[in-house]
Design an enzyme around this catalytic site. Structure first.
Site, short mmCIF file in Angstrom:
data_model
loop_
_atom_site.label_atom_id
_atom_site.label_comp_id
_atom_site.label_asym_id
_atom_site.label_seq_id
_atom_site.Cartn_x
_atom_site.Cartn_y
_atom_site.Cartn_z
N GLU A 200 0.81 -1.21 0.00
CA GLU A 200 0.00 0.00 0.00
C GLU A 200 0.85 1.26 0.00
O GLU A 200 1.96 1.28 0.54
CB GLU A 200 -0.95 -0.01 1.21
CG GLU A 200 -1.99 -1.09 1.05
CD GLU A 200 -2.96 -1.20 2.21
OE1 GLU A 200 -4.05 -1.73 2.00
OE2 GLU A 200 -2.63 -0.77 3.33
N CYS B 278 3.43 8.56 0.87
CA CYS B 278 3.92 7.62 1.88
C CYS B 278 4.03 6.26 1.20
O CYS B 278 3.05 5.75 0.68
CB CYS B 278 2.92 7.58 3.04
SG CYS B 278 3.29 6.31 4.26
N CYS C 187 5.67 -7.13 7.21
CA CYS C 187 6.75 -6.63 8.06
C CYS C 187 7.10 -7.71 9.06
O CYS C 187 6.24 -8.46 9.51
CB CYS C 187 6.29 -5.36 8.80
SG CYS C 187 7.63 -4.54 9.71
N CYS D 84 5.34 -4.77 15.84
CA CYS D 84 5.10 -3.76 16.88
C CYS D 84 3.63 -3.87 17.30
O CYS D 84 2.75 -4.02 16.45
CB CYS D 84 5.42 -2.36 16.36
SG CYS D 84 7.13 -2.20 15.82
N CYS E 283 0.75 -1.67 15.57
CA CYS E 283 0.79 -1.43 14.13
C CYS E 283 0.10 -2.56 13.37
O CYS E 283 0.40 -3.74 13.59
CB CYS E 283 2.24 -1.30 13.68
SG CYS E 283 2.40 -1.05 11.90
N CYS F 188 -1.19 6.25 9.54
CA CYS F 188 0.00 5.54 10.04
C CYS F 188 -0.40 4.27 10.77
O CYS F 188 -1.24 4.31 11.65
CB CYS F 188 0.76 6.37 11.06
SG CYS F 188 1.51 7.81 10.44
N1 SAH Z 1 8.94 0.44 10.06
C1 SAH Z 1 9.09 1.86 10.00
C2 SAH Z 1 8.15 2.55 9.02
C3 SAH Z 1 6.67 2.21 9.08
S1 SAH Z 1 5.64 2.86 10.33
C4 SAH Z 1 8.97 2.46 11.37
O1 SAH Z 1 8.65 1.72 12.30
O2 SAH Z 1 9.24 3.64 11.55
C5 SAH Z 1 5.48 4.57 10.14
C6 SAH Z 1 5.09 5.25 11.47
O3 SAH Z 1 3.75 4.96 11.86
C7 SAH Z 1 5.97 4.81 12.60
O4 SAH Z 1 6.35 5.87 13.41
C8 SAH Z 1 5.04 3.87 13.34
O5 SAH Z 1 5.47 3.67 14.64
C9 SAH Z 1 3.73 4.62 13.21
N2 SAH Z 1 2.57 3.80 13.56
C10 SAH Z 1 2.45 2.47 13.51
N3 SAH Z 1 1.23 2.08 13.93
C11 SAH Z 1 0.57 3.20 14.26
C12 SAH Z 1 -0.74 3.46 14.75
N4 SAH Z 1 -1.61 2.47 14.97
N5 SAH Z 1 -1.10 4.75 14.96
C13 SAH Z 1 -0.25 5.76 14.71
N6 SAH Z 1 0.99 5.58 14.24
C14 SAH Z 1 1.40 4.31 14.03
#
Ligand code: SAH
Length: 350
Positions: free
Chosen positions: A96, A109, A116, A120, A123, A341
């Site tokens: 995406e 973006c 992945c 986390c 996410c 995000c």
């Molecule tokens: N793997 C990389 C890039 C992808 S995530 C990273 O971790 O930075 C891009 C951003 O979105 C990161 O800061 C991540 O922590 C954030 N993110 C992930 N899940 C989210 C959520 N549910 N709400 C808001 N931000 C989120």
């Protein structure tokens, strides 16, 4: 079953490789340059469109190579004008990408991996299995296609690119750097490196490698908690990349590149916005040349987190500012279509 193309992808060749291979096929070097221009600056998706090449050369290319370009398989437009696209890869996988128009910027973006490997806890992409790394051309194509959407829908070209879609870019280091090289090169899309930001969950060794490679784009760290125990509980990657190691790597990055770091910090209700959290964040951030972006939490299925309220957030932000940190609070975009995000998980509108 998807038909998998077995011919090598011509975009994996550097210009020098392409010149060498074309010479082997009995062609002149300037032909390789023409082809290279079609492949990158002109973003050609098939050999037939390379109209300044003879038909026989086009046939020769078709018989020997493929172009593994992306296509838009689905696009959804949010009420705030954000557009989320599913991009279909040559092997049938989908990643995406999101177009985020604001008053000042047109931001793309983009993703770096299919799925992945990091899981986390907050996410949505982390719930998917990591299937494979994206090729440099596949990273590049997302920008080409999102730029087209920006022009078609809003008449404005892209101004910024963030690697904040699916995947951990520093776990696909070579292809991500090659993709960015093609995006920034004058014989690619000629985008200024300053307009590109790579976001990482934090892999200290690779942050140092970025520094050693003297990259000119911006770096963001997904911090979200500034003590190891708390960060371990939401981001398993922290167990092998402690905050101390990350801090040192970021300072090293700054010293080598003179690029300030962005620290991303999701505001989770009753979790990481207390006084102790704020103090920890001040301690972590004050030795790093950085700014802090506080991000709204975007709820995902099956996660225990909640979005923070205004009061909790204001108090936290005020504390940081009082200590001299630069803080921006970022509103989320595209929430109604799961484009915000952390919400990228190949959910379609059906
Ligand atoms: N793997 C990389 C890039 C992808 S995530 C990273 O971790 O930075 C891009 C951003 O979105 C990161 O800061 C991540 O922590 C954030 N993110 C992930 N899940 C989210 C959520 N549910 N709400 C808001 N931000 C989120």
């Amino acid at each position: 079953m998807e038909k998998v193309e077995i011919k090598p992808d011509i975009r994996q060749l550097s210009l020098d490789n392409l010149i060498a291979q074309l010479t082997d096929l009995g062609e002149k070097p300037f032909r390789a340059r023409q082809i290279y221009e079609w492949l990158w600056a002109k973003s050609a998706t098939d050999f037939d469109s390379m109209t300044n090449l003879s038909l026989s050369l086009r046939d020769l290319l078709k018989n020997n190579y493929s172009i593994r370009s992306l296509s838009v398989s689905e696009a959804q437009i949010s009420s705030d004008k954000t557009i989320k696209s599913g991009f279909k890869l040559f092997d049938g996988n989908i990643v995406e990408g999101v177009l985020i128009p604001t008053e000042k910027r047109m931001t793309a973006c983009i993703s770096s991996q299919v799925g992945c490997s990091l899981s986390c806890k907050f996410c949505a992409t982390g719930t998917l299995e990591r299937k494979r790394n994206l090729e440099a051309g596949e990273i590049y194509d997302q920008v080409v296609l999102i730029n087209r959407q920006a022009m078609e829908n809003y008449g404005i070209p892209l101004s910024n690119i963030v690697m904040m879609g699916m995947g951990e870019p520093l776990l696909n280091y070579a292809n991500v750097l090659k993709g960015i090289e093609r995006l920034t090169s004058p014989d690619g899309l000629n985008i200024a490196p300053k307009r590109i930001t790579l976001s990482t969950a934090g892999i200290a060794k690779m942050i140092r490698k970025l520094a050693d490679d003297q990259v000119r784009f911006n770096l963001a760290l997904s911090l979200h908690a500034a003590d190891d125990e708390k960060r371990n509980s939401i981001m398993a990657i922290n167990e092998t990349n402690s905050l101390e190691e990350l801090k040192e790597a970021l300072i090293y990055f700054y010293n080598q590149t003179e690029n300030k770091i962005t620290l991303e910090y999701i505001a989770f209700k009753n979790f990481n916005l207390g006084e102790e959290d704020a103090k920890n964040l001040v301690r972590f951030a004050s030795t790093i040349p950085c700014k802090i972006n506080i991000i709204e939490y975007n709820p995902i299925d099956n996660a225990k987190f909640k979005r923070a309220g205004v009061d909790e957030l204001d108090k936290f932000t005020a504390f940081l500012e009082k200590k001299g940190l630069i803080v921006n609070v970022r509103r989320s975009r595209g929430k109604d279509i799961d484009a915000a995000c952390g919400q990228l998980a190949n959910k379609s509108k059906k």
